[in-house]
Design an enzyme around this catalytic site. Structure first.
Site, short mmCIF file in Angstrom:
data_model
loop_
_atom_site.label_atom_id
_atom_site.label_comp_id
_atom_site.label_asym_id
_atom_site.label_seq_id
_atom_site.Cartn_x
_atom_site.Cartn_y
_atom_site.Cartn_z
N LYS A 1 -29.59 34.38 27.85
CA LYS A 1 -30.72 35.29 28.02
C LYS A 1 -32.06 34.58 27.86
O LYS A 1 -33.01 34.88 28.60
CB LYS A 1 -30.61 36.46 27.03
CG LYS A 1 -29.43 37.37 27.35
CD LYS A 1 -29.33 38.56 26.43
CE LYS A 1 -28.13 39.43 26.78
NZ LYS A 1 -28.00 40.62 25.92
N GLY B 1 -29.07 40.44 13.62
CA GLY B 1 -29.28 39.39 14.60
C GLY B 1 -30.75 39.19 14.89
O GLY B 1 -31.56 40.11 14.72
#
Length: 313
Positions: free
Chosen positions: A66, A126
């Site tokens: 990403k 995260g």
């Protein structure tokens, strides 16, 4: 019927992905001769080369590419900039536009099944692009957010950088109005940004037990659970009945987080619903780029793609 277009899901591993089944089903329903396939590429330099070929209309990007996709784009939406990563690349007039629909897919899905973000205390696990995309969507939906990372200082630094970027977007009246947002969701974002104090903090997992216990919604946006034997990102004994727990991982069996959440009596959901929600948004971006009409609308796309993936939303 429009021209044949090539689309892919890019990442590693992606063999478990439902994206090809969902996308091919919806393009057939729309009467388009588009083909969507796997681009399972192990090494980053090969993924970079695949992106740079630009021999496709669009890509869905998953772990671990990403950030690479975001860096390769010529332009980026606010959602991608705030997430610091892209889960969608679209080719428009030869140039690449980066988007991030993860947060939209996650929050929209959870809201559709009864989770309330307005005034909620949300924990996001995260510090990668998926986590920040979800963080932004949670804030826009009216939640206060605690972001958990392995290193407390890094988590705090990344959250502070995000806060500065978010404040800059508000100052410039950028309200994340994207092709896939309805008037109502865009208005919700405007109200959240203009009237609420943004409450976001970053801490380590080691300091999070009491904070997890106090949360209304816990979202794991880490890759933990994709490999056999992966632990949960935190001590699941902190969970209790009445909480919502969401794991972005799907298709890998019962994760340690799923088992712990169910044992604690939480309302648990895996990443299937988020996958469909973000995929519908991606389809609308692809259609817009190709100049093709969306004859099914958001709900119609959602229904076709959910059925193709075998998910009951």
């Amino acid at each position: 019927m429009g021209a044949t277009e090539k689309l892919y899901v890019l990442g590693h591993p992606v063999g478990h992905s439902k994206s090809p089944a969902m996308h091919n089903a919806v393009y057939r329903a729309l009467g388009l001769p588009w083909e969507y396939g796997f681009a399972d590429i192990e090494h980053s330099h090969e993924a970079q080369a695949f992106i740079e070929q630009r021999s496709w209309l669009g890509l869905n990007i998953t772990t671990p590419y990403k950030e690479l996709a975001f860096a390769a784009a010529d332009t980026a939406s606010e959602a991608a900039r705030l997430a610091r990563g892209a889960n969608v690349l679209v080719k428009i007039d030869g140039k690449l536009a980066a988007h991030n629909t993860d947060g939209f897919g996650c929050v929209t899905y959870l809201q559709s099944i009864g989770a309330c973000f307005e005034g909620a205390r949300v924990v996001v696990c995260g510090t990668g692009p998926t986590s920040f995309s979800i963080l932004c969507a949670c804030v826009d939906a009216g939640a206060s957010v605690l972001m958990l990372g392995r290193d407390a200082q890094r988590a705090r630094e990344r959250v502070e950088a995000w806060r500065a970027a978010y404040a800059a977007c508000v100052a410039h009246d950028e309200h994340a109005v994207c092709a896939f947002q309805t008037t109502r969701t865009a208005q919700t974002a405007r109200e959240a940004r203009s009237k609420r104090e943004v409450r976001v903090e970053g801490v380590s997992y080691d300091d999070s037990r009491s904070l997890i216990s106090c949360a209304d919604i816990v979202i794991d946006a880490t890759p933990l659970g994709m490999k056999p034997g992966d632990p949960a990102p935190f001590d699941v004994s902190a969970l209790h009945e009445g909480q919502w727990v969401f794991d972005a991982v799907y298709g890998h069996g019962e994760t340690a987080l799923a088992a712990g959440a169910k044992a604690a009596g939480c309302t648990f959901r895996s990443g299937g619903g988020m996958l469909v929600g973000q995929a519908v948004a991606a389809v609308q971006l692809f259609l817009q780029a190709a100049g093709e009409p969306d004859t099914l609308g958001f709900d119609g796309l959602l229904d076709v793609m959910a059925r193709a993936a075998g998910f009951a939303l």
